[in-house]
Design a protein around this motif. Structure first.
Motif, short mmCIF file in Angstrom:
data_model
loop_
_atom_site.label_atom_id
_atom_site.label_comp_id
_atom_site.label_asym_id
_atom_site.label_seq_id
_atom_site.Cartn_x
_atom_site.Cartn_y
_atom_site.Cartn_z
N ILE A 177 6.27 10.67 2.61
CA ILE A 177 7.18 10.19 1.55
C ILE A 177 8.30 9.34 2.13
CG2 ILE A 177 8.85 10.93 -0.20
CD1 ILE A 177 7.04 13.45 -0.57
N GLY A 178 8.78 9.74 3.29
CA GLY A 178 9.89 9.00 3.91
C GLY A 178 9.46 7.77 4.68
N GLY A 179 8.14 7.60 4.85
CA GLY A 179 7.63 6.45 5.58
C GLY A 179 7.06 5.40 4.65
N ALA A 180 5.82 5.02 4.91
CA ALA A 180 5.14 4.02 4.08
C ALA A 180 4.57 4.72 2.85
CB ALA A 180 4.06 3.32 4.88
N TYR A 181 5.45 5.10 1.95
CA TYR A 181 5.11 5.98 0.83
C TYR A 181 3.97 5.45 -0.03
CZ TYR A 181 5.75 8.15 -3.80
OH TYR A 181 5.55 8.76 -5.01
N VAL A 182 4.04 4.18 -0.41
CA VAL A 182 3.03 3.63 -1.30
C VAL A 182 1.68 3.56 -0.60
CG1 VAL A 182 2.40 1.66 -2.76
CG2 VAL A 182 4.80 2.36 -2.57
N HIS A 183 1.68 3.18 0.65
CA HIS A 183 0.45 3.17 1.45
C HIS A 183 -0.09 4.59 1.59
CE1 HIS A 183 -2.34 2.12 4.68
NE2 HIS A 183 -1.90 3.18 5.31
N ASP A 242 5.66 -16.64 -7.82
CA ASP A 242 7.10 -16.72 -7.57
C ASP A 242 7.81 -15.39 -7.76
OD1 ASP A 242 6.90 -19.51 -7.16
OD2 ASP A 242 7.03 -19.87 -9.33
N LEU A 243 7.10 -14.38 -8.27
CA LEU A 243 7.72 -13.09 -8.54
C LEU A 243 7.25 -12.04 -7.53
CD1 LEU A 243 7.24 -13.07 -12.42
CD2 LEU A 243 9.31 -13.67 -11.15
N LYS A 244 8.01 -10.97 -7.41
CA LYS A 244 7.62 -9.88 -6.53
C LYS A 244 6.47 -9.10 -7.16
CE LYS A 244 11.61 -7.83 -6.30
NZ LYS A 244 12.65 -6.83 -5.91
N PRO A 245 5.48 -8.72 -6.39
CA PRO A 245 4.36 -7.95 -6.95
C PRO A 245 4.79 -6.52 -7.27
CG PRO A 245 4.14 -8.12 -4.58
CD PRO A 245 5.31 -8.99 -4.96
N SER A 246 3.96 -5.84 -8.01
CA SER A 246 4.19 -4.43 -8.34
C SER A 246 4.53 -3.63 -7.09
CB SER A 246 2.95 -3.84 -9.00
OG SER A 246 3.02 -2.43 -9.03
N SER A 247 5.42 -2.68 -7.26
CA SER A 247 5.81 -1.82 -6.14
C SER A 247 4.66 -0.95 -5.66
CB SER A 247 7.01 -0.95 -6.53
OG SER A 247 6.69 -0.14 -7.66
N ASP A 248 3.59 -0.83 -6.46
CA ASP A 248 2.42 -0.03 -6.07
C ASP A 248 1.35 -0.86 -5.38
OD1 ASP A 248 3.12 2.61 -7.17
OD2 ASP A 248 3.07 1.59 -9.09
N LEU A 249 1.67 -2.08 -5.01
CA LEU A 249 0.69 -3.00 -4.43
C LEU A 249 -0.07 -2.38 -3.26
CD1 LEU A 249 -0.61 -5.82 -4.07
CD2 LEU A 249 1.37 -6.42 -2.63
N ASP A 250 0.62 -1.71 -2.35
CA ASP A 250 -0.05 -1.19 -1.15
C ASP A 250 -1.09 -0.12 -1.48
OD1 ASP A 250 1.38 -2.91 0.40
OD2 ASP A 250 2.70 -1.40 1.29
N THR A 251 -0.88 0.61 -2.57
CA THR A 251 -1.91 1.55 -3.00
C THR A 251 -3.13 0.80 -3.51
OG1 THR A 251 -0.23 3.18 -3.63
CG2 THR A 251 -2.44 3.51 -4.51
N HIS A 252 -2.91 -0.20 -4.34
CA HIS A 252 -4.01 -0.99 -4.89
C HIS A 252 -4.84 -1.63 -3.78
CE1 HIS A 252 -2.78 -1.38 -9.32
NE2 HIS A 252 -1.78 -0.68 -8.77
N THR A 253 -4.18 -2.30 -2.84
CA THR A 253 -4.93 -3.02 -1.80
C THR A 253 -5.70 -2.06 -0.89
OG1 THR A 253 -2.91 -3.13 -0.43
CG2 THR A 253 -3.43 -5.05 -1.80
N LEU A 254 -5.14 -0.89 -0.63
CA LEU A 254 -5.86 0.08 0.19
C LEU A 254 -7.12 0.56 -0.54
CD1 LEU A 254 -6.14 1.85 2.67
CD2 LEU A 254 -4.65 3.53 1.59
N LEU A 255 -7.01 0.78 -1.84
CA LEU A 255 -8.18 1.20 -2.60
C LEU A 255 -9.26 0.12 -2.58
CD1 LEU A 255 -6.58 3.02 -5.67
CD2 LEU A 255 -7.53 4.03 -3.59
#
Length: 229
Positions: free
Chosen positions: A137-143, A70-83
């Protein structure tokens, strides 16, 4: 509860970061992956560690789509999933802003293998990524952060050096499971602190020889490891 055991493990890894002084307030995050189901469990964004429970962990697929929670995931999620998608052997990822490792990241400096404590865990210097472009940085920064990590590890075994410094940002560490990833993050901070002090004492320190690096790393890792019971 979906992935109850993994949620508990990921919660414990997050709390270990707090216990070891690697995070302030709600900084930092840990996640784990269930490879069989292709699902990731990660800390929710901005929730106080004192309030976290297993049921608060967020479950997503390997592309970051929320499956349960029910909560929003960490803002770093896209880095984690890519790894997880790119480093097939890892089972968990930890991100902190720990003081000494982050100092090296902000300086744009790798952590050199200066002693045997480093060699016990990291088979060579802990690398630092290239600086992200303004466009990234201005685009999909976390990815793009994840892309920079993966690119830096071309030719490097991520299980032999289970950590990276993101230039201008902070460290990420990983391991075979959530406990292992948190353990590596704690050791990373310790060797960063030792490296910082070593370089203050002797800026020309050469570090360990290849023979000493091999001796200490392989006594703990690999088929012929001799350390422990």
């Amino acid at each position: 509860m979906l992935l109850k055991d993994l949620r508990t493990e990921v919660l414990e890894a997050n709390l270990e970061l707090v216990k070891r002084g690697l995070v302030l307030y709600t900084f930092g995050n840990a996640s784990g992956v269930d490879r069989e189901q292709g699902l990731v469990v990660i800390k929710p964004s901005g929730v106080d560690y004192d309030d976290l429970r297993p049921e608060h962990m967020v479950v997503t697929d390997l592309n970051g789509k929320i499956v349960d929670g029910d909560l929003k995931p960490s803002s770093d999620l896209d880095t984690h999933t890519l790894l997880y998608r790119e480093f097939a052997e890892i089972g968990a990822v930890v991100h902190t802003h720990s003081e000494f490792a982050t100092s090296f990241a902000q300086a744009g400096m790798e952590i050199p293998a200066l002693g045997t404590t480093h060699a016990d865990y990291f088979y060579g210097p802990v690398p630092v990524t290239a600086v992200l472009s303004d466009q990234a940085i201005g685009g999909a920064y976390v990815h793009e952060t994840g892309v920079a990590i993966v690119k830096r590890f071309e030719g490097i075994d991520p299980m032999a050096i289970p950590a990276v410094l993101v230039a201008g940002h902070a460290p990420f560490a990983w391991g075979k499971d959530a406990h292992d990833a948190a353990h590596n993050a704690v050791v990373l901070e310790a060797v960063a602190k030792m490296a910082y002090k070593t370089l203050l004492l002797n800026p020309e320190a050469d570090g360990v020889s290849q023979a000493l690096l091999d001796r200490h790393y392989f006594r703990k890792h690999g088929a012929k490891a001799t350390y422990g019971q």
